[in-house]
Write a protein that holds these residues in place. Structure first.
Motif, mmCIF file in Angstrom:
data_model
loop_
_atom_site.group_PDB
_atom_site.id
_atom_site.type_symbol
_atom_site.label_atom_id
_atom_site.label_comp_id
_atom_site.label_asym_id
_atom_site.label_seq_id
_atom_site.Cartn_x
_atom_site.Cartn_y
_atom_site.Cartn_z
ATOM 1 N N HIS A 133 40.299 48.559 40.992
ATOM 2 C CA HIS A 133 40.413 47.474 40.019
ATOM 3 C C HIS A 133 41.844 46.979 39.850
ATOM 4 O O HIS A 133 42.068 45.828 39.453
ATOM 5 N N TRP A 186 42.468 43.011 39.798
ATOM 6 C CA TRP A 186 43.062 42.306 38.667
ATOM 7 C C TRP A 186 44.411 41.697 39.026
ATOM 8 O O TRP A 186 44.817 40.667 38.465
ATOM 9 N N TYR A 204 34.140 36.862 38.681
ATOM 10 C CA TYR A 204 35.556 37.223 38.600
ATOM 11 C C TYR A 204 36.432 36.113 39.178
ATOM 12 O O TYR A 204 37.566 35.914 38.729
ATOM 13 N N ALA A 223 36.125 46.658 44.369
ATOM 14 C CA ALA A 223 35.246 46.645 43.195
ATOM 15 C C ALA A 223 33.808 47.013 43.526
ATOM 16 O O ALA A 223 33.021 47.302 42.625
#
Length: 436
Positions: A340, A344, A292, A282
């Motif tokens: 990403h 995630w 996050y 990221a």
């Protein structure tokens, strides 16, 4: 509070406490779960901070968390004995006071600054949390109907996850956001003066934590918690003759299940900030990454609320198996993708980890009857598995941070095995409950 063996309540047969009699206690205990979740996850933000202050490698950084979890191994059995001696309520208050003392020790640790004093302070805090875990988890599991024990423990553990969700935001602002290392780009080298100034940023948050713990201790000391009868009270040597914890398959396989699960949970949480900050993931600062991290813990909170509802309709072992498969899949994605997608995927594992600890715990003590307290002590001792996060730290140093998450994926497979076979009770004893 535990009652003496001669108590008429303790000698009464199992029956359901009136619904309203234990709900106020569950509400108060939810705040307890919130606080120890909050304090535990401050470590996830503290570790990258200390890595910068003391110039540590990944092995040395994860060793800090290993010391935290060694406290569970050292303090679990003494905690069970203390509960037997002074009762559940006084033990909970004692645990909160111990945690407050450890939080206050972080002040001189920051002023020196001293890596050794930091380790000592964290060990003391973790010892206090161990006492709370040994007391509160079985208390919640048996305070109501046995068939909803997993649902009930998942519910209060959801408030634990609320604490873990807010902690990265709290610590990210007060620790990383107020330090040079926390706001600098990855790879920036700090001067000795900057590292010393950064060390001071932990003082204010730990003073706030200590004050809240003292207030909570006073409130719980004055609250009329329902007494625990035979559900978790130790019975006499004569009554226990012929009873053995090791005849209960769900406990025998449950202890390593807790141990292995903690390796997975703590490894992900402690390396998350360093992982997502990498240029090929990221490319963000540690302070930004802490936001996050809050999403990862938020997923655990959501999963526990949902799991608490689902387990009123679906058997806990089936729910656990489904979540284990999901966790295995997203860990493979986090390991073998980039950008990403990898970030995630790692965030998503929080959702799948959500119900694992409380569900394994309640499956592990199912059918233990008067052996519940001793079985609970063994399961809480197994939280020491988090100390082996140092193994993942070593893997991160030797084969790469991202590749080290294959260890987490392997852990998920054991949880699946436990859900499908290891959790099935053998030699189950009659269920007993709290009497309000």
């Amino acid at each position: 509070m535990a009652l003496p063996p001669t108590s008429s309540v303790a000698s009464t047969g199992a029956h359901h406490a009136p619904g309203g009699s234990y709900k106020p206690a569950l509400t108060l205990l939810a705040s307890l779960f919130f606080m120890w979740g909050f304090i535990t996850v401050i470590n996830n933000t503290l570790l990258p901070h200390l890595r910068s202050v003391f110039e540590l490698d990944y092995t040395q950084t994860t060793l800090i968390e290993s010391v935290w979890f060694i406290a569970y191994f050292v303090a679990s059995i003494p905690s069970a004995k203390l509960i037997e001696r002074i009762g559940y309520q006084k033990s909970i208050v004692t645990g909160l006071v111990i945690m407050a003392a450890g939080a206050l020790l972080m002040v001189p640790a920051a002023r020196l600054p001293s890596y050794g004093v930091v380790l000592t302070a964290l060990f003391i805090i973790a010892s206090g949390i161990t006492l709370l875990q040994v007391a509160a988890n079985p208390y919640v599991a048996v305070i109501g109907p046995p068939e909803t024990g997993s649902s009930r423990l998942n519910l209060v553990q959801a408030f634990n996850s609320l604490g873990t969700t807010l902690a990265p935001l709290f610590a990210g602002y007060l620790i990383l956001g107020r330090s040079k290392g926390g706001t600098a780009e990855a790879g920036v080298t700090l001067t000795a003066a900057e590292r010393y100034a950064d060390a001071q940023s932990v003082i204010l948050p730990y003073l706030i934590v200590a004050a809240v713990l003292v207030v909570l201790a006073v409130v719980i000391a004055r609250f009329p918690l329902p007494a625990i009868g035979q559900a978790t009270q130790r019975v006499s040597r004569e009554e226990r003759r012929g009873m053995s914890l090791w005849k209960h398959r769900n406990l025998v396989w449950g202890v390593p299940a807790i141990f292995i699960y903690l390796i997975a949970e703590i490894g992900v949480a402690n390396l998350f900030i360093n992982f997502v900050s990498q240029p090929d993931i990221a490319a963000i600062t540690h302070e930004q990454a802490s936001r996050y991290l809050a999403l990862l813990w938020g997923g655990m909170m959501v999963g526990r609320f949902v799991g608490s509802f689902v387990m009123q309709k679906v058997p806990a072992d089936k729910v656990l198996a489904f979540f284990a498969v999901g966790a295995f899949i997203v860990m493979l994605l986090a390991t073998f993708t980039s950008g990403h997608a990898a970030m995630w995927s790692l965030i998503a594992v929080g959702l799948f980890h959500s119900i694992m600890f409380p569900t394994i715990f309640t499956l592990g003590i199912k059918g233990l009857g008067p052996l519940t307290e001793e079985g609970s002590g063994l399961l809480i001792m197994a939280i020491a598995g988090g100390a082996l996060v140092v193994v993942q730290g070593w893997l991160a140093d030797t084969v790469g941070l991202q590749t080290s998450f294959l260890l987490t994926a392997a852990c998920e497979l054991y949880i699946l095995f436990y859900a499908l076979w290891g959790s099935k009770p053998t030699h189950a004893l009659p269920e007993r409950e709290v009497i309000g």
